[in-house]
Design a protein around this motif. Structure first.
Motif, PDB file in Angstrom:
ATOM      1  N   THR A 136       0.816  -1.216   0.000  1.00 17.55           N
ATOM      2  CA  THR A 136       0.000   0.000   0.000  1.00 17.55           C
ATOM      3  C   THR A 136       0.846   1.261   0.000  1.00 17.55           C
ATOM      4  O   THR A 136       0.301   2.355  -0.008  1.00 17.55           O
ATOM      5  CB  THR A 136      -0.931   0.040   1.227  1.00 17.55           C
ATOM      6  N   ASN A 137       2.162   1.138   0.001  1.00 18.11           N
ATOM      7  CA  ASN A 137       3.031   2.311   0.003  1.00 18.11           C
ATOM      8  C   ASN A 137       2.837   3.079  -1.296  1.00 18.11           C
ATOM      9  O   ASN A 137       2.596   2.487  -2.352  1.00 18.11           O
ATOM     10  CB  ASN A 137       4.490   1.876   0.165  1.00 18.11           C
ATOM     11  N   THR A 138       2.960   4.406  -1.259  1.00 17.64           N
ATOM     12  CA  THR A 138       2.713   5.226  -2.446  1.00 17.64           C
ATOM     13  C   THR A 138       3.852   5.192  -3.457  1.00 17.64           C
ATOM     14  O   THR A 138       3.723   5.754  -4.536  1.00 17.64           O
ATOM     15  CB  THR A 138       2.448   6.688  -2.048  1.00 17.64           C
ATOM     16  N   ALA A 139       4.950   4.525  -3.146  1.00 17.34           N
ATOM     17  CA  ALA A 139       6.052   4.380  -4.107  1.00 17.34           C
ATOM     18  C   ALA A 139       5.751   3.220  -5.060  1.00 17.34           C
ATOM     19  O   ALA A 139       4.742   2.535  -4.943  1.00 17.34           O
ATOM     20  CB  ALA A 139       7.362   4.134  -3.371  1.00 17.34           C
ATOM     21  N   GLN A 140       6.665   3.003  -5.993  1.00 18.43           N
ATOM     22  CA  GLN A 140       6.515   1.934  -6.974  1.00 18.43           C
ATOM     23  C   GLN A 140       7.013   0.616  -6.392  1.00 18.43           C
ATOM     24  O   GLN A 140       8.102   0.542  -5.841  1.00 18.43           O
ATOM     25  CB  GLN A 140       7.306   2.293  -8.240  1.00 18.43           C
ATOM     26  N   GLN A 141       6.192  -0.422  -6.496  1.00 19.28           N
ATOM     27  CA  GLN A 141       6.601  -1.784  -6.170  1.00 19.28           C
ATOM     28  C   GLN A 141       6.402  -2.623  -7.429  1.00 19.28           C
ATOM     29  O   GLN A 141       5.382  -2.475  -8.096  1.00 19.28           O
ATOM     30  CB  GLN A 141       5.762  -2.372  -5.021  1.00 19.28           C
ATOM     31  N   GLY A 142       7.374  -3.481  -7.744  1.00 18.43           N
ATOM     32  CA  GLY A 142       7.265  -4.251  -8.982  1.00 18.43           C
ATOM     33  C   GLY A 142       8.038  -5.554  -8.919  1.00 18.43           C
ATOM     34  O   GLY A 142       8.637  -5.899  -7.909  1.00 18.43           O
ATOM     35  N   GLU A 143       8.036  -6.258 -10.033  1.00 23.47           N
ATOM     36  CA  GLU A 143       8.735  -7.531 -10.212  1.00 23.47           C
ATOM     37  C   GLU A 143       8.388  -8.561  -9.129  1.00 23.47           C
ATOM     38  O   GLU A 143       9.259  -9.196  -8.562  1.00 23.47           O
ATOM     39  CB  GLU A 143      10.249  -7.319 -10.250  1.00 23.47           C
ATOM     40  N   PRO A 144       7.106  -8.779  -8.841  1.00 26.65           N
ATOM     41  CA  PRO A 144       6.752  -9.724  -7.781  1.00 26.65           C
ATOM     42  C   PRO A 144       6.999 -11.179  -8.184  1.00 26.65           C
ATOM     43  O   PRO A 144       6.823 -11.553  -9.339  1.00 26.65           O
ATOM     44  CB  PRO A 144       5.259  -9.483  -7.589  1.00 26.65           C
ATOM     45  N   VAL A 145       7.419 -11.964  -7.206  1.00 25.05           N
ATOM     46  CA  VAL A 145       7.589 -13.408  -7.387  1.00 25.05           C
ATOM     47  C   VAL A 145       7.047 -14.079  -6.132  1.00 25.05           C
ATOM     48  O   VAL A 145       7.315 -13.628  -5.015  1.00 25.05           O
ATOM     49  CB  VAL A 145       9.076 -13.786  -7.593  1.00 25.05           C
TER      50      VAL A 145
ATOM     51  N   ASP B  18      11.173  -2.599  -4.403  1.00 18.84           N
ATOM     52  CA  ASP B  18      10.361  -1.557  -3.791  1.00 18.84           C
ATOM     53  C   ASP B  18      11.099  -0.233  -3.828  1.00 18.84           C
ATOM     54  O   ASP B  18      12.240  -0.147  -3.396  1.00 18.84           O
ATOM     55  CB  ASP B  18      10.070  -1.959  -2.344  1.00 18.84           C
ATOM     56  N   GLY B  19      10.449   0.811  -4.356  1.00 15.09           N
ATOM     57  CA  GLY B  19      11.072   2.120  -4.505  1.00 15.09           C
ATOM     58  C   GLY B  19      10.715   3.117  -3.423  1.00 15.09           C
ATOM     59  O   GLY B  19      10.824   4.322  -3.653  1.00 15.09           O
ATOM     60  N   ARG B  20      10.309   2.683  -2.247  1.00 13.47           N
ATOM     61  CA  ARG B  20       9.884   3.639  -1.211  1.00 13.47           C
ATOM     62  C   ARG B  20      11.046   4.433  -0.629  1.00 13.47           C
ATOM     63  O   ARG B  20      10.838   5.468  -0.016  1.00 13.47           O
ATOM     64  CB  ARG B  20       9.091   2.957  -0.110  1.00 13.47           C
ATOM     65  N   HIS B  21      12.267   3.945  -0.791  1.00 11.92           N
ATOM     66  CA  HIS B  21      13.454   4.706  -0.398  1.00 11.92           C
ATOM     67  C   HIS B  21      14.060   5.274  -1.675  1.00 11.92           C
ATOM     68  O   HIS B  21      13.591   5.005  -2.767  1.00 11.92           O
ATOM     69  CB  HIS B  21      14.419   3.823   0.374  1.00 11.92           C
ATOM     70  N   VAL B  22      15.104   6.041  -1.580  1.00 12.87           N
ATOM     71  CA  VAL B  22      15.688   6.691  -2.760  1.00 12.87           C
ATOM     72  C   VAL B  22      16.043   5.664  -3.830  1.00 12.87           C
ATOM     73  O   VAL B  22      15.869   5.888  -5.017  1.00 12.87           O
ATOM     74  CB  VAL B  22      16.927   7.529  -2.358  1.00 12.87           C
TER      75      VAL B  22
END
Length: 186
Positions: free
Chosen positions: A111-120, A130-134
């Motif tokens: 649910t974080n507002t950053a980008q999350q991708g490539e799930p396995v 997860d892109g929630r940090h820099v």
């Protein structure tokens, strides 16, 4: 168990020589759940995912799927989903979702507002970048405990995660080039 097929014949999905449904658009990736009594087909085309239930001959459509970025384990499918994305920055809020074909339930994992991708997914564990940090980091989520854990904390980017059992591997740029790292989780 899921079996991956690449079988598009004149835009129809054919299994064992029997065409079960029309396909539009063309298949990007297709998997079939061969469990007795729960035969399910899942495929993506463009930004849409499709479920086809062989026993009932029903088709279910899911939108916002990131092309062929999905993973299956048992009855569960996870994918990167942009339904909550900011329209200015198309993939700025991509989340991870899960669908359990045995229960028919869909749920949002991140649910974080950053980008999350490539799930396995493997068993009850889901990994993603997860892109929630820099930079991008690797996270894991346990379906059995509901706990999310950050795996990497390096100030360089990590991505392309994979999981099998309790082993997680990923591509890591902490040394300035792409190296493969692995960790064991409990």
């Amino acid at each position: 168990s899921w079996v991956t097929y690449n079988c598009s014949v004149e835009n129809k999905l054919c299994l064992n020589g029997v065409c079960v449904t029309s396909i539009s658009p063309t298949i990007e990736k297709l998997v079939i759940n061969n469990q007795v009594g729960n035969k399910t087909v899942f495929w993506t085309g463009g930004e849409t995912g499709y479920f086809y239930f062989l026993s009932t001959q029903e088709k279910q459509t899911m939108t916002h799927i990131h092309g062929s970025v999905f993973s299956v384990s048992g009855d569960k499918i996870v994918w990167a989903d942009y339904r909550n994305a900011n329209s200015t920055y198309y993939f700025s809020n991509t989340d991870i979702y899960l669908y359990d074909s045995s229960t028919g339930q869909e749920r949002q994992i991140t649910t974080n507002t950053a980008q999350q991708g490539e799930p396995v997914i493997s068993g009850d564990k889901i990994v993603w970048n997860d892109g929630r940090h820099v930079n991008s980091d690797i996270y894991v989520y346990s379906l059995s405990t509901g706990q999310e854990t950050q795996i990497t904390t390096n100030n360089r980017s990590q991505g392309s995660p994979s999981i099998s059992g309790n082993k997680i591997v990923w591509q890591d740029y902490r040394n300035g080039n792409a190296d493969i790292y692995m960790t064991t989780i409990s």
